[in-house]
Design a protein around this motif. Structure first.
Motif, PDB file in Angstrom:
ATOM      1  N   UNK A 131       0.823  -1.214   0.000  1.00  0.00           N
ATOM      2  CA  UNK A 131       0.000   0.000   0.000  1.00  0.00           C
ATOM      3  C   UNK A 131       0.855   1.262   0.000  1.00  0.00           C
ATOM      4  N   UNK A 132       1.977   1.240   0.733  1.00  0.00           N
ATOM      5  CA  UNK A 132       2.866   2.395   0.768  1.00  0.00           C
ATOM      6  C   UNK A 132       3.511   2.615  -0.600  1.00  0.00           C
ATOM      7  N   UNK A 133       3.914   1.534  -1.259  1.00  0.00           N
ATOM      8  CA  UNK A 133       4.519   1.637  -2.591  1.00  0.00           C
ATOM      9  C   UNK A 133       3.554   2.304  -3.569  1.00  0.00           C
ATOM     10  N   UNK A 134       2.299   1.891  -3.541  1.00  0.00           N
ATOM     11  CA  UNK A 134       1.293   2.459  -4.440  1.00  0.00           C
ATOM     12  C   UNK A 134       1.051   3.936  -4.130  1.00  0.00           C
ATOM     13  N   UNK A 135       0.988   4.279  -2.834  1.00  0.00           N
ATOM     14  CA  UNK A 135       0.735   5.669  -2.428  1.00  0.00           C
ATOM     15  C   UNK A 135       1.886   6.586  -2.837  1.00  0.00           C
ATOM     16  N   UNK A 136       3.123   6.130  -2.668  1.00  0.00           N
ATOM     17  CA  UNK A 136       4.287   6.943  -3.016  1.00  0.00           C
ATOM     18  C   UNK A 136       4.414   7.109  -4.534  1.00  0.00           C
ATOM     19  N   UNK A 137       4.092   6.047  -5.273  1.00  0.00           N
ATOM     20  CA  UNK A 137       4.163   6.123  -6.732  1.00  0.00           C
ATOM     21  C   UNK A 137       3.211   7.187  -7.263  1.00  0.00           C
ATOM     22  N   UNK A 138       2.032   7.285  -6.655  1.00  0.00           N
ATOM     23  CA  UNK A 138       1.056   8.295  -7.073  1.00  0.00           C
ATOM     24  C   UNK A 138       1.575   9.715  -6.851  1.00  0.00           C
ATOM     25  N   UNK A 139       2.446   9.870  -5.860  1.00  0.00           N
ATOM     26  CA  UNK A 139       2.989  11.188  -5.542  1.00  0.00           C
ATOM     27  C   UNK A 139       4.254  11.513  -6.341  1.00  0.00           C
ATOM     28  N   UNK A 140       4.667  10.594  -7.193  1.00  0.00           N
ATOM     29  CA  UNK A 140       5.792  10.868  -8.057  1.00  0.00           C
ATOM     30  C   UNK A 140       7.121  10.306  -7.614  1.00  0.00           C
ATOM     31  N   UNK A 141       7.162   9.605  -6.485  1.00  0.00           N
ATOM     32  CA  UNK A 141       8.412   8.970  -6.035  1.00  0.00           C
ATOM     33  C   UNK A 141       8.707   7.745  -6.914  1.00  0.00           C
ATOM     34  N   UNK A 142       9.977   7.455  -7.083  1.00  0.00           N
ATOM     35  CA  UNK A 142      10.383   6.213  -7.737  1.00  0.00           C
ATOM     36  C   UNK A 142      10.561   5.160  -6.650  1.00  0.00           C
ATOM     37  N   UNK A 143       9.737   4.120  -6.697  1.00  0.00           N
ATOM     38  CA  UNK A 143       9.700   3.131  -5.623  1.00  0.00           C
ATOM     39  C   UNK A 143      10.385   1.837  -6.062  1.00  0.00           C
ATOM     40  N   UNK A 144      11.378   1.434  -5.290  1.00  0.00           N
ATOM     41  CA  UNK A 144      12.013   0.132  -5.480  1.00  0.00           C
ATOM     42  C   UNK A 144      11.331  -0.827  -4.512  1.00  0.00           C
ATOM     43  N   UNK A 145      10.399  -1.604  -5.049  1.00  0.00           N
ATOM     44  CA  UNK A 145       9.535  -2.453  -4.223  1.00  0.00           C
ATOM     45  C   UNK A 145      10.170  -3.820  -4.031  1.00  0.00           C
TER      46      UNK A 145
ATOM     47  N   UNK B  39      -8.486  -4.508  16.159  1.00  0.00           N
ATOM     48  CA  UNK B  39      -7.876  -4.587  14.832  1.00  0.00           C
ATOM     49  C   UNK B  39      -8.220  -3.332  14.048  1.00  0.00           C
ATOM     50  N   UNK B  40      -7.264  -2.402  13.982  1.00  0.00           N
ATOM     51  CA  UNK B  40      -7.505  -1.115  13.340  1.00  0.00           C
ATOM     52  C   UNK B  40      -7.284  -1.211  11.829  1.00  0.00           C
ATOM     53  N   UNK B  41      -7.827  -0.220  11.105  1.00  0.00           N
ATOM     54  CA  UNK B  41      -7.656  -0.175   9.656  1.00  0.00           C
ATOM     55  C   UNK B  41      -6.188   0.083   9.307  1.00  0.00           C
ATOM     56  N   UNK B  42      -5.667  -0.671   8.347  1.00  0.00           N
ATOM     57  CA  UNK B  42      -4.256  -0.557   7.979  1.00  0.00           C
ATOM     58  C   UNK B  42      -3.927   0.767   7.304  1.00  0.00           C
ATOM     59  N   UNK B  43      -4.942   1.454   6.776  1.00  0.00           N
ATOM     60  CA  UNK B  43      -4.714   2.730   6.091  1.00  0.00           C
ATOM     61  C   UNK B  43      -4.111   3.772   7.025  1.00  0.00           C
ATOM     62  N   UNK B  44      -4.392   3.651   8.340  1.00  0.00           N
ATOM     63  CA  UNK B  44      -3.825   4.595   9.305  1.00  0.00           C
ATOM     64  C   UNK B  44      -2.309   4.454   9.353  1.00  0.00           C
ATOM     65  N   UNK B  45      -1.815   3.212   9.323  1.00  0.00           N
ATOM     66  CA  UNK B  45      -0.375   2.967   9.341  1.00  0.00           C
ATOM     67  C   UNK B  45       0.275   3.478   8.056  1.00  0.00           C
ATOM     68  N   UNK B  46      -0.372   3.222   6.919  1.00  0.00           N
ATOM     69  CA  UNK B  46       0.166   3.672   5.636  1.00  0.00           C
ATOM     70  C   UNK B  46       0.258   5.196   5.596  1.00  0.00           C
ATOM     71  N   UNK B  47      -0.767   5.875   6.120  1.00  0.00           N
ATOM     72  CA  UNK B  47      -0.748   7.348   6.163  1.00  0.00           C
ATOM     73  C   UNK B  47       0.401   7.869   7.009  1.00  0.00           C
ATOM     74  N   UNK B  48       0.667   7.205   8.149  1.00  0.00           N
ATOM     75  CA  UNK B  48       1.776   7.620   9.013  1.00  0.00           C
ATOM     76  C   UNK B  48       3.124   7.353   8.352  1.00  0.00           C
ATOM     77  N   UNK B  49       3.236   6.223   7.669  1.00  0.00           N
ATOM     78  CA  UNK B  49       4.469   5.918   6.942  1.00  0.00           C
ATOM     79  C   UNK B  49       4.710   6.951   5.842  1.00  0.00           C
ATOM     80  N   UNK B  50       3.645   7.316   5.165  1.00  0.00           N
ATOM     81  CA  UNK B  50       3.727   8.324   4.112  1.00  0.00           C
ATOM     82  C   UNK B  50       4.214   9.655   4.687  1.00  0.00           C
TER      83      UNK B  50
END
Length: 378
Positions: A84-98, A311-322
């Protein structure tokens, strides 16, 4: 190294003898909670809170089309937070080495996404980590000009779980060792291999806002859940390693961020009950007889409850990582999950004996009569 003098040595000796030890312990912590805590609370409300509110909109780092390309290397992108983080960063223009455990699967799930480069990276294999770092170096060196491409962030996200009692481990060379290899040594080796790239950028002045982000767990801060001993051990090791590394890299200006989520909806958590069932079925008849079905039922009910009730939604973690990737000045630590932020960390302040007393009552183990012990008593 100069040791404390005779006077301090005598004081230290008496502070470890009863009843002085108990009295000193009670007076120290009593004074701390009665005097120091109100002062700290006053400072938090009047100084730290306004400052934190003002700093919410801190500057962020982002790729600039035609001027600078920012690379982010993420391990464990097969699923969960990494994917999920890879997809979010790619949308923002980062080059992601997954980094993926199975690169072919990564190529399928990231197909058609130009900014994501799937790479084979089993973090337990040093050669695959080195090959991944070489791919990043080639990408940086193929830029039209120096400093156009940089490694902005290294995100150590790969992790696996383990749920079994210490007494139930078949051998330390199997699943338990693998947990340490992935969750701790894999992180260490990945940082070790990529660190020359980050240091080179900082020392040359080409790029001074790189960072290392380690996805640890609240299990690396609070460790008292039965059947998660090896998982706790790997996460405590990762947390301690990150704290030392943070100090070591201060001269280079490379911050180290630890992200500590509690239980969230990921493929790591969902099968925890069935995994425990497999372990129980694989035990020898002698071990099963010692513990009994009642013990296992209580253990399973408790493990499933704590891993699903909050069990919290994983999107919260992805947002914090972002946020940790984007902020110009990232935080040292991100604790994620309301239970972790406002509950579990209070457990760390309890005396160990009280912590375990509460834990034993909550798990229900105090009411369990071991089958083997009960049979012998008769």
């Amino acid at each position: 190294m100069r040791s404390p003098g005779p006077f301090l040595q005598t004081i230290n000796l008496w502070l470890h003898r009863e009843p002085v030890a108990t009295l000193a312990y009670a007076l120290f912590w009593g004074s701390f909670f009665i005097v120091i805590c109100p002062i700290v609370g006053f400072i938090l409300v009047l100084v730290v809170l306004p400052w934190k509110l003002l700093m919410q909109n801190r500057a962020v780092v982002f790729p600039i089309a035609g001027e600078r390309e920012l690379g982010v290397c993420i391990t464990g992108c097969d699923s969960g937070f990494g994917k999920d983080l890879a997809l979010a960063l790619a949308k923002k223009g980062y080059t992601v080495f997954a980094g993926c455990l199975r690169c072919d699967d990564g190529k399928v799930q990231f197909k058609g996404i130009e900014n994501i480069i799937p790479i084979q990276m089993d973090v337990t294999k040093i050669n695959e980590i080195e090959e991944a770092a070489e791919i990043i170096r080639l990408w940086i060196n193929s830029a039209p000009m120096a400093g156009h491409r940089v490694l902005h962030a290294l995100v150590n996200n790969a992790g696996i779980g383990s749920v079994e009692l210490v007494d139930w481990m078949q051998s330390l060379s199997t699943n338990s060792q693998k947990v340490m290899d992935v969750n701790f040594f894999g992180m260490v080796n990945t940082i070790k291999v990529h660190l020359p790239i980050l240091k080179s950028q900082a020392l040359s002045g080409v790029y001074k806002t790189s960072r290392i982000i380690n996805v640890v767990s609240v299990a690396g801060l609070v460790g008292s859940v039965p059947a998660l001993s090896m998982y706790h051990a790997s996460k405590f090791a990762a947390e301690a390693f990150s704290m030392s590394l943070r100090s070591e890299l201060v001269p280079f200006g490379i911050p180290v961020v630890t992200v500590n989520p509690s239980f969230h909806k990921t493929p790591l958590v969902e099968p925890i009950g069935s995994e425990l069932d497999k372990v129980w079925k694989g035990l020898s008849p002698e071990l099963k007889a010692e513990y009994g079905q009642d013990y296992f039922d209580v253990l399973r009910r408790y493990i499933v409850q704590i891993s699903t009730k909050g069990l919290w939604e994983s999107s919260v973690v992805v947002d914090e990582l972002l946020r940790c990737v984007e902020l110009l000045v990232p935080p040292c630590q991100c604790i994620i999950g309301s239970d972790a932020k406002f509950g579990l960390l209070l457990v760390r302040m309890l005396p160990v004996w009280l912590n375990h007393h509460v834990q034993d009552i909550y798990t229900g183990f105090r009411t369990v009569k071991l089958k083997g012990m009960y049979a012998k008593s008769r």
